[in-house]
Design an enzyme around this catalytic site. Sequence first.
Site, PDB file in Angstrom:
ATOM      1  N   TYR A 239       0.821  -1.210   0.000  1.00 17.85           N
ATOM      2  CA  TYR A 239       0.000   0.000   0.000  1.00 17.85           C
ATOM      3  C   TYR A 239       0.855   1.259   0.000  1.00 17.85           C
ATOM      4  O   TYR A 239       0.733   2.124  -0.883  1.00 17.85           O
ATOM      5  CB  TYR A 239      -0.938  -0.020   1.215  1.00 17.85           C
ATOM      6  CG  TYR A 239      -1.615   1.291   1.506  1.00 17.85           C
ATOM      7  CD1 TYR A 239      -2.427   1.919   0.557  1.00 17.85           C
ATOM      8  CD2 TYR A 239      -1.444   1.923   2.743  1.00 17.85           C
ATOM      9  CE1 TYR A 239      -3.048   3.138   0.826  1.00 17.85           C
ATOM     10  CE2 TYR A 239      -2.062   3.128   3.018  1.00 17.85           C
ATOM     11  CZ  TYR A 239      -2.866   3.730   2.057  1.00 17.85           C
ATOM     12  OH  TYR A 239      -3.469   4.932   2.331  1.00 17.85           O
ATOM     13  N   LYS A 243       1.574   3.985  -3.063  1.00 18.71           N
ATOM     14  CA  LYS A 243       1.162   5.364  -2.847  1.00 18.71           C
ATOM     15  C   LYS A 243       2.359   6.316  -3.023  1.00 18.71           C
ATOM     16  O   LYS A 243       2.214   7.413  -3.576  1.00 18.71           O
ATOM     17  CB  LYS A 243       0.554   5.548  -1.465  1.00 18.71           C
ATOM     18  CG  LYS A 243      -0.810   4.905  -1.280  1.00 18.71           C
ATOM     19  CD  LYS A 243      -1.898   5.547  -2.121  1.00 18.71           C
ATOM     20  CE  LYS A 243      -2.428   6.813  -1.518  1.00 18.71           C
ATOM     21  NZ  LYS A 243      -3.601   7.354  -2.266  1.00 18.71           N
TER      22      LYS A 243
END
Length: 494
Positions: A239, A243
């Site tokens: 994640y 990002k």
Amino acid sequence: MELESVLKFLENKTILVTGATGFLAKIFVEKILRVQPNVKKLYLLLRASDVKSATQRLNTEILNKDLFKVLKEKMGGNFNNFVGEKICVMGGDITCEDLGVEDSNLRQQMLTQLDAIVNLAATTNFDERYDVSLYLNTMGPKYVLNFAKQCTKLKVLVHVSTAYVAGEKEGVIVESPCEMGESLNGAIGLDINNELNLLQQKLKQLQPNNSDLTNSQITLAMKDFGLQRAKEFGWPNTYVFTKAMGEMILEEEKANINVVILRPTIVTSTYKEPFPGWVEGIRTIDSMAVGYAKGKLTCFLGDLESIVDVIPADYVVNAIVVAMAVHGNDPYLNRKIYQVGSSMRNPVKYRELQEFGYRYFSMKPWINKDGKPIKVQKVTILSDMESFQRYMTIRYLLFLKGLELVNNAFCQYFQGTYLHLSRKIKYVMRLVELYRPYLFFKGVFDDINTERLIMERKESGIETDIFYFDAKTINWEEYFLTVHVPGIVKYVFK
């Protein structure tokens, strides 16, 4: 800088919101419609095959939520007409050029009318497949940026990221950009195009016609591949790695687009608006509260003195709106990154969260399926991974010892139980490894840009009661005991 009214900025403006069915996106949409009904249009982009299914998702996943009850009361019988006038919902996909909007007339309409874009589309799953996460969190911002470059009157593009793009850094973490190709551990060779190529190669290897793997096995392989790539360059999970790469693309390719990045920390339920305690789904720390209340969490792995950087969702949304308005009015403003959290100026520790949970569920215990209250106790604290592994090993061995005492006639039944427990332990260990960096986190997020924004608005006296986001104003004891935990019980517990 001369500050103008945020409400004035919003008046007669046209805004595109991606990821419209997400938690923050819904709160953003509700806030705009409630405080500035004279906004011209909100285009909501969500995944759907056609207009009919997009409209259905708008009604079931957005407008029918309790979140909109205050606005419905305010608008009365005019609510549906109001929404029909102000909202244009469309099916699309931020992993595609032109955001997957196939209607050329609608697309052209947006390109000539949009004043602002707020990109909230993302997958926040720590343990996501690498292909899903890379396309949504990294390539998604690229396609949103490409779309923004075609807009003829766009004032600002606000991208919502996460403060944890910083990985496992310690000390004060400043609001600095993610530079293209820069790893967290000094490893060289981070190249987004190369990551896409490696991803395609991995998918080709795992295709069903090239292997005997099941779909679930392919999914697990893709999750493991994402973790491997993240750790290769110093990020703890897929994640935050994807990002960070999304931020890199925006920084590298923004050209003359006015790009602003907001990095919230751990987002929790609303503190005040539209009403206290609204939450949707199990947020990061809430899984512990759920497990604890139901008597399933008997130990806590982590440093109780570590700061857990939480921030209520309405504070985050207010920061998004104000940043959008300020930078929309002043495209030459130098600061472009805002970390929105509480660790710098109003920190709360895991020890306090543990105490709040014990106090609340001692006073108001969860009632189980049999109608009996579950009595909570102080949990066992495991302060490092070694003690946690010993704890799990002991429980595992005790179970195996119990099997030895069982009559042979029951062996087949207990064999199934043994396999189930083995899988469960593996699952728990995987989750622990994913969340470990945050349970022992030693960083504090500097929010000097956010603080400047707060101070400038306080000094000007402009709408600080409407668009509040100063973490120093939060009373954590009050928030957790009377707002957040009751909100979890009402909206999350099933």
